[in-house]
Each structure stands twice: as C-alpha cells, then as structure tokens.
Write a protein that holds these residues in place. Structure first.
Motif, mmCIF file in Angstrom:
data_model
loop_
_atom_site.group_PDB
_atom_site.id
_atom_site.type_symbol
_atom_site.label_atom_id
_atom_site.label_comp_id
_atom_site.label_asym_id
_atom_site.label_seq_id
_atom_site.Cartn_x
_atom_site.Cartn_y
_atom_site.Cartn_z
ATOM 1 N N CYS A 11 0.831 -1.207 0.000
ATOM 2 C CA CYS A 11 0.000 0.000 0.000
ATOM 3 C C CYS A 11 0.867 1.258 0.000
ATOM 4 C CB CYS A 11 -0.898 0.009 1.230
ATOM 5 S SG CYS A 11 -2.038 -1.390 1.293
ATOM 6 N N VAL A 12 0.218 2.391 -0.306
ATOM 7 C CA VAL A 12 0.890 3.690 -0.254
ATOM 8 C C VAL A 12 1.263 3.973 1.199
ATOM 9 C CG1 VAL A 12 0.632 6.168 -0.666
ATOM 10 C CG2 VAL A 12 -0.424 4.521 -2.257
ATOM 11 N N PRO A 13 2.509 4.363 1.446
ATOM 12 C CA PRO A 13 2.901 4.679 2.828
ATOM 13 C C PRO A 13 2.212 5.963 3.304
ATOM 14 C CG PRO A 13 4.664 5.241 1.305
ATOM 15 C CD PRO A 13 3.602 4.538 0.496
ATOM 16 N N GLU A 14 2.397 6.271 4.585
ATOM 17 C CA GLU A 14 1.801 7.483 5.138
ATOM 18 C C GLU A 14 2.410 8.713 4.473
ATOM 19 O OE1 GLU A 14 1.370 7.800 9.362
ATOM 20 O OE2 GLU A 14 1.155 5.628 9.548
ATOM 21 N N LEU A 15 1.547 9.504 3.840
ATOM 22 C CA LEU A 15 1.965 10.727 3.156
ATOM 23 C C LEU A 15 1.073 11.873 3.606
ATOM 24 C CD1 LEU A 15 2.214 9.290 -0.481
ATOM 25 C CD2 LEU A 15 4.091 9.631 1.117
ATOM 26 N N ASP A 16 1.607 13.082 3.542
ATOM 27 C CA ASP A 16 0.826 14.253 3.930
ATOM 28 C C ASP A 16 -0.114 14.724 2.827
ATOM 29 O OD1 ASP A 16 2.032 14.316 6.417
ATOM 30 O OD2 ASP A 16 3.650 15.638 5.746
ATOM 31 N N GLU A 17 0.143 14.297 1.594
ATOM 32 C CA GLU A 17 -0.676 14.746 0.474
ATOM 33 C C GLU A 17 -0.818 13.625 -0.551
ATOM 34 O OE1 GLU A 17 1.839 17.397 -2.290
ATOM 35 O OE2 GLU A 17 2.707 17.724 -0.295
ATOM 36 N N THR A 18 -1.628 13.874 -1.552
ATOM 37 C CA THR A 18 -1.836 12.905 -2.632
ATOM 38 C C THR A 18 -0.558 12.769 -3.449
ATOM 39 O OG1 THR A 18 -4.169 13.484 -2.732
ATOM 40 C CG2 THR A 18 -3.256 12.388 -4.665
ATOM 41 N N ALA A 19 -0.287 11.560 -3.904
ATOM 42 C CA ALA A 19 0.891 11.285 -4.738
ATOM 43 C C ALA A 19 0.421 10.821 -6.111
ATOM 44 C CB ALA A 19 1.762 10.220 -4.083
ATOM 45 N N SER A 20 1.352 10.708 -7.017
ATOM 46 C CA SER A 20 1.064 10.230 -8.365
ATOM 47 C C SER A 20 2.044 9.113 -8.709
ATOM 48 C CB SER A 20 1.222 11.385 -9.362
ATOM 49 O OG SER A 20 1.048 10.933 -10.684
ATOM 50 N N VAL A 21 1.548 8.070 -9.362
ATOM 51 C CA VAL A 21 2.411 6.964 -9.784
ATOM 52 C C VAL A 21 3.217 7.448 -10.988
ATOM 53 C CG1 VAL A 21 2.498 4.591 -10.634
ATOM 54 C CG2 VAL A 21 0.725 5.264 -8.984
ATOM 55 N N SER A 22 4.546 7.495 -10.850
ATOM 56 C CA SER A 22 5.376 7.986 -11.956
ATOM 57 C C SER A 22 6.054 6.862 -12.728
ATOM 58 C CB SER A 22 6.436 8.964 -11.440
ATOM 59 O OG SER A 22 7.356 8.307 -10.607
ATOM 60 N N ALA A 23 6.204 5.683 -12.110
ATOM 61 C CA ALA A 23 6.854 4.568 -12.810
ATOM 62 C C ALA A 23 6.420 3.244 -12.195
ATOM 63 C CB ALA A 23 8.374 4.692 -12.739
ATOM 64 N N VAL A 24 6.244 2.258 -13.054
ATOM 65 C CA VAL A 24 5.983 0.879 -12.629
ATOM 66 C C VAL A 24 7.164 0.068 -13.154
ATOM 67 C CG1 VAL A 24 4.435 -1.098 -12.800
ATOM 68 C CG2 VAL A 24 3.485 1.220 -12.727
ATOM 69 N N HIS A 25 7.944 -0.519 -12.249
ATOM 70 C CA HIS A 25 9.199 -1.169 -12.626
ATOM 71 C C HIS A 25 9.071 -2.672 -12.870
ATOM 72 C CE1 HIS A 25 11.111 2.586 -11.526
ATOM 73 N NE2 HIS A 25 10.550 2.507 -10.319
ATOM 74 N N ILE A 26 7.904 -3.257 -12.605
ATOM 75 C CA ILE A 26 7.718 -4.701 -12.722
ATOM 76 C C ILE A 26 6.379 -4.981 -13.400
ATOM 77 C CG2 ILE A 26 9.192 -5.587 -10.876
ATOM 78 C CD1 ILE A 26 5.598 -4.581 -10.297
ATOM 79 N N LEU A 27 6.158 -6.240 -13.726
ATOM 80 C CA LEU A 27 4.891 -6.682 -14.307
ATOM 81 C C LEU A 27 4.349 -7.849 -13.489
ATOM 82 C CD1 LEU A 27 5.892 -6.747 -18.094
ATOM 83 C CD2 LEU A 27 4.390 -5.088 -16.975
ATOM 84 N N PRO A 28 3.040 -8.077 -13.552
ATOM 85 C CA PRO A 28 2.506 -9.266 -12.876
ATOM 86 C C PRO A 28 3.200 -10.519 -13.405
ATOM 87 C CG PRO A 28 0.724 -7.828 -13.552
ATOM 88 C CD PRO A 28 1.983 -7.283 -14.173
ATOM 89 N N GLY A 29 3.513 -11.431 -12.501
ATOM 90 C CA GLY A 29 4.199 -12.665 -12.882
ATOM 91 C C GLY A 29 5.700 -12.598 -12.688
ATOM 92 N N HIS A 30 6.243 -11.404 -12.436
ATOM 93 C CA HIS A 30 7.681 -11.265 -12.206
ATOM 94 C C HIS A 30 8.046 -11.680 -10.790
ATOM 95 C CE1 HIS A 30 8.807 -8.167 -15.552
ATOM 96 N NE2 HIS A 30 8.410 -9.318 -16.035
ATOM 97 N N HIS A 31 9.107 -12.448 -10.682
ATOM 98 C CA HIS A 31 9.662 -12.797 -9.374
ATOM 99 C C HIS A 31 10.687 -11.719 -9.044
ATOM 100 C CE1 HIS A 31 10.849 -15.160 -5.963
ATOM 101 N NE2 HIS A 31 12.109 -14.989 -6.317
ATOM 102 N N VAL A 32 10.611 -11.179 -7.835
ATOM 103 C CA VAL A 32 11.525 -10.117 -7.429
ATOM 104 C C VAL A 32 12.217 -10.495 -6.121
ATOM 105 C CG1 VAL A 32 10.215 -8.281 -8.568
ATOM 106 C CG2 VAL A 32 9.706 -8.850 -6.193
ATOM 107 N N HIS A 33 13.372 -9.909 -5.897
ATOM 108 C CA HIS A 33 14.126 -10.105 -4.658
ATOM 109 C C HIS A 33 13.716 -9.041 -3.649
ATOM 110 C CE1 HIS A 33 16.703 -13.100 -6.496
ATOM 111 N NE2 HIS A 33 16.826 -12.285 -7.539
ATOM 112 N N SER A 34 14.040 -9.269 -2.407
ATOM 113 C CA SER A 34 13.790 -8.284 -1.357
ATOM 114 C C SER A 34 14.443 -6.956 -1.736
ATOM 115 C CB SER A 34 14.370 -8.798 -0.040
ATOM 116 O OG SER A 34 14.147 -7.879 0.985
ATOM 117 N N ASN A 35 13.750 -5.851 -1.480
ATOM 118 C CA ASN A 35 14.209 -4.487 -1.749
ATOM 119 C C ASN A 35 14.283 -4.129 -3.230
ATOM 120 O OD1 ASN A 35 14.425 -3.753 0.992
ATOM 121 N ND2 ASN A 35 16.385 -4.830 1.104
#
Length: 158
Positions: free
Chosen positions: A10-34
């Motif tokens: 989820c979106v972390p605690e923020l003081d204002e609305t944010a905008s998604v600027s980049a999606v670095h992965i796709l569904p089905g991708h296996h990723v490592h921690s961090n």
C-alpha cells in the motif's frame, strides 16, 4: 509443500496525494527483497516502493499517472511462508494468482489500511469480505474469520 501468503503493498503514510510515476515490474515477475516496484511523486519528492521480501508480483492495482493516497492498494505479492498450524491443521489459502480479479476499470475494492494489513497477516481473501459500511474495516475481517472458524469447528466430528 510451500505455502504462499498474499502481501498487500500500500501507499505509505503521506501528507498529500501522490502520483504513480513509474511501474518497474509486471505481474508474474519474481523479485528479490528491496527490488524497486513502483515510484511515486509526492510534491517535489520521489518515493520508491520496494519489495518487502522476495516473491512473485501477482497483481498491479495502479497505472502510471494515477493519483494515490495514504493506504491505497498499489499491488499484491505472493511471498513464500513457513507452514502455519491452526487448530492442528495446516492452513492453506488461495493464492492471489489463482483468483479471478475484477477488471480494474469496472470494480473497486475499498479497504482501510488497517483492514488490509490484518487480511494480509491472516491470509484472508478480501474479495470474500462483505463491508458493513462504505469500505472493509478490521471489524469486517474479524467477523469473517470468526464465521470461518465457527464453521470449521462445527464441521469437525468430536
């Protein structure tokens, strides 16, 4: 046998609305921690959302340029967990990859951040929960779990 738990990112605690600027992965991708998953723009700051643990990205809930607020669901991951024992039986839950999710444009699942965290911790499929109010709250998750446990207890021969 490996079991997987669906983690809601989820979106972390923020003081204002944010905008998604980049999606670095796709569904089905296996990723490592961090591993960077998404980048948000909030005011003049870039916020990188990273994988909490290694796992499989199962569903992305947002698109580039979409506005998001604190607690909004960004994506779901399947993370391998150690088997959990509940009442002497191994707990098994449907993977988010195995569920038929509604199309993003036609349906919205309104869930409070605390309810999303509780559901992820307990392995509860949020699509099976009926909200008593405008969105799913912790009390709705608790009522659902109590009902499932009662049903399970009643089905066991003594």
């Amino acid at each position: 046998m490996s079991t997987f738990t669906t983690h809601l990112i989820c979106v972390p605690e923020l003081d204002e609305t944010a905008s998604v600027s980049a999606v670095h992965i796709l569904p089905g991708h296996h990723v490592h921690s961090n591993t960077p998953l998404l980048t948000l723009i909030c005011g003049d700051s870039e916020i990188e959302i990273c994988a909490p643990e290694a796992g499989l990205v199962s569903h992305i809930m947002v698109e580039i340029k979409e506005s998001v607020q604190c607690g909004d669901l960004l994506l779901q991951m399947e993370i391998e967990e150690e088997p959990v024992q509940l009442f002497g039986a191994e707990a098994t839950f449907a993977s988010a990859c195995q569920l038929d999710w509604p199309a993003a444009q036609t349906a919205t699942l309104n869930v409070s951040l605390s309810a999303a965290r509780l559901a992820a911790k307990l392995g509860v499929d949020l699509s099976t929960i009926t909200a008593q109010g405008e969105c799913i709250e912790e009390a709705d998750i608790e009522a659902h779990v109590r009902a499932v446990m009662l049903q399970w207890q009643q089905s066991r021969p003594y």
